[in-house]
Scaffold this active site. Structure first.
Site, PDB file in Angstrom:
ATOM      1  N   LYS A   1       0.835  -1.211   0.000  1.00 51.66           N
ATOM      2  CA  LYS A   1       0.000   0.000   0.000  1.00 51.66           C
ATOM      3  C   LYS A   1       0.862   1.251   0.000  1.00 51.66           C
ATOM      4  O   LYS A   1       0.601   2.199  -0.741  1.00 51.66           O
ATOM      5  CB  LYS A   1      -0.834   0.043   1.293  1.00 51.66           C
ATOM      6  CG  LYS A   1      -2.114  -0.711   1.239  1.00 51.66           C
ATOM      7  CD  LYS A   1      -2.747  -0.703   2.632  1.00 51.66           C
ATOM      8  CE  LYS A   1      -3.736  -1.814   2.755  1.00 51.66           C
ATOM      9  NZ  LYS A   1      -4.135  -2.151   4.102  1.00 51.66           N
TER      10      LYS A   1
ATOM     11  N   GLN B   1      -5.419  -1.968   9.864  1.00 51.98           N
ATOM     12  CA  GLN B   1      -5.169  -3.268   9.240  1.00 51.98           C
ATOM     13  C   GLN B   1      -5.750  -4.387  10.109  1.00 51.98           C
ATOM     14  O   GLN B   1      -5.463  -4.469  11.300  1.00 51.98           O
ATOM     15  CB  GLN B   1      -3.657  -3.452   9.055  1.00 51.98           C
ATOM     16  CG  GLN B   1      -3.267  -4.692   8.296  1.00 51.98           C
ATOM     17  CD  GLN B   1      -3.789  -4.700   6.870  1.00 51.98           C
ATOM     18  OE1 GLN B   1      -3.723  -3.715   6.158  1.00 51.98           O
ATOM     19  NE2 GLN B   1      -4.358  -5.820   6.458  1.00 51.98           N
TER      20      GLN B   1
ATOM     21  N   ASP C   1     -11.791   2.314   4.092  1.00 52.12           N
ATOM     22  CA  ASP C   1     -11.991   0.863   3.932  1.00 52.12           C
ATOM     23  C   ASP C   1     -13.484   0.526   3.794  1.00 52.12           C
ATOM     24  O   ASP C   1     -13.835  -0.573   3.384  1.00 52.12           O
ATOM     25  CB  ASP C   1     -11.424   0.128   5.158  1.00 52.12           C
ATOM     26  CG  ASP C   1     -10.220  -0.731   4.814  1.00 52.12           C
ATOM     27  OD1 ASP C   1      -9.976  -0.954   3.608  1.00 52.12           O
ATOM     28  OD2 ASP C   1      -9.533  -1.171   5.746  1.00 52.12           O
TER      29      ASP C   1
END
Ligand code: NDP
Length: 306
Positions: free
Chosen positions: A53, A97, A120
């Site tokens: 990322k 995460q 997200d």
């Protein structure tokens, strides 16, 4: 002839657009998109993913700020970091995460993220907006893996209306949002999971199968209808013998690619299918958030990839 749906090439196209949009925002409004990434613990897969990322964000002129914390970090500490990021005007996207260590309640952490920075798309409000659909979608962030899967699917089948879709898996990050997106596209959607009876027979009626199961090569050719389109979200590492005879591992999907290939009309490979789309869509959501925080209209429509 079966079409191989090339997610790597498609993701590159999206990242090029993201860079254009990011550059334009910087040039016209002096704002550079910024993504904060919170990583708790030492999960090796998470570390690889966060590394990828960061690299791709830099290529799109998106700033990333990493917040790495020990495996033993308590929930209050993570929530404090989230609160600081929520209040930092230079941060446009916050990504925590997953999975988090077991002492931390994932739902509490996700729902503590400012919904406007939830790139997200896992916050309960964003999930609700996706479920309601229509105009609500324009304010939402859509989870990146299902969004990437849908963009690949629409590139292969521009009109999904009336098609039978089976989604294998019902997780909050893949199966459920994928089903919602397919309903928006007027598919007739069946969701199957570990308790489903006659799963093969249900899959065999599908024009489209989206597999997000986490079971290596589970879906075989006798499960699918001739000319079905197959989107394989699965990422599974399995043992293999390398060409030099030594033992190693390889990545396979939830679909038995070799077995299913001839019978399907189009299929995503693993790796190189849905995987690269996830990060591309995350970066796209981050730039969209930066536009919104700057009072600008979204640079592109939700599913616009022209
Ligand atoms: P989860 O483990 O959260 O969910 C798996 C789902 O599959 C569950 O709903 C489960 O059913 C169902 N399932 C499990 N076994 C069976 C079975 N034998 N038959 C039918 N259904 C079954 O996984 P995720 O949704 O997080 O991930 C799914 C896959 O997608 C994984 O391979 C993961 O690595 C991959 N992935 C890929 C991403 C990418 O970027 N390409 C991103 C995220 C995930 P039940 O609910 O009944 O337990």
């Amino acid at each position: 002839m079966t079409k191989i749906i090339d997610g790597k090439e498609f993701a590159q196209k999206i990242r090029n657009q993201v860079k254009e949009d990011s550059d334009r925002l910087l040039q016209n409004h002096k704002v550079q998109p910024c993504l904060a990434v919170v990583l708790v613990g030492e999960n090796p897969a998470s570390k690889v993913y966060v590394g990828a990322k960061t690299k791709m964000a830099a290529e799109c002129n998106i700033i990333t700020k990493d917040f790495k914390m020990e495996d033993t970090t308590d929930q209050a500490t993570v929530l404090k970091v989230i609160d600081e990021l929520n209040n930092d005007p230079h941060v446009h996207g916050i990504l925590v995460q997953l999975p988090l260590p077991k002492q931390i309640d994932e739902r509490a952490v996700i729902d503590a993220i400012d919904v406007k920075k939830d790139v997200d798309g896992f916050h309960a409000i964003n999930a609700g907006r996706l479920s309601i659909g229509g105009e609500m979608l324009k304010q939402a962030f859509i989870p990146c893996t299902p969004l990437g899967s849908l963009l690949l699917l629409k590139d292969t089948l521009p009109n999904l209306s009336g098609l039978n879709a089976v989604v294998v898996g019902r997780s909050n990050i893949v199966g459920k949002p994928m089903s919602q997106l397919l309903i928006q596209e007027s598919c007739t959607v069946t969701i199957v999971h570990s308790r489903t009876k006659n799963i093969e027979a249900l899959c065999a009626q599908a024009d489209i199968i989206v597999a997000g199961v986490g079971r290596p090569e589970m879906i075989k050719s006798d499960w699918i209808k001739k000319d079905a389109v197959i989107i394989d979200v699965g990422i599974n590492r399995i043992p293999t013998i390398k060409s030099d005879g030594s033992e190693g591992t390889k990545i396979v999907g939830d679909v038995d690619y070799q077995d299913v290939f001839e019978k399907s009309s189009a299929i995503t490979p693993v790796p190189g299918g849905v995987g690269p789309m996830t990060i591309a869509c995350l970066l796209r959501n981050t730039v969209t958030s930066a536009y919104r925080h700057s009072g600008q209209a979204d640079p592109r429509g939700t599913f616009d990839i022209k």
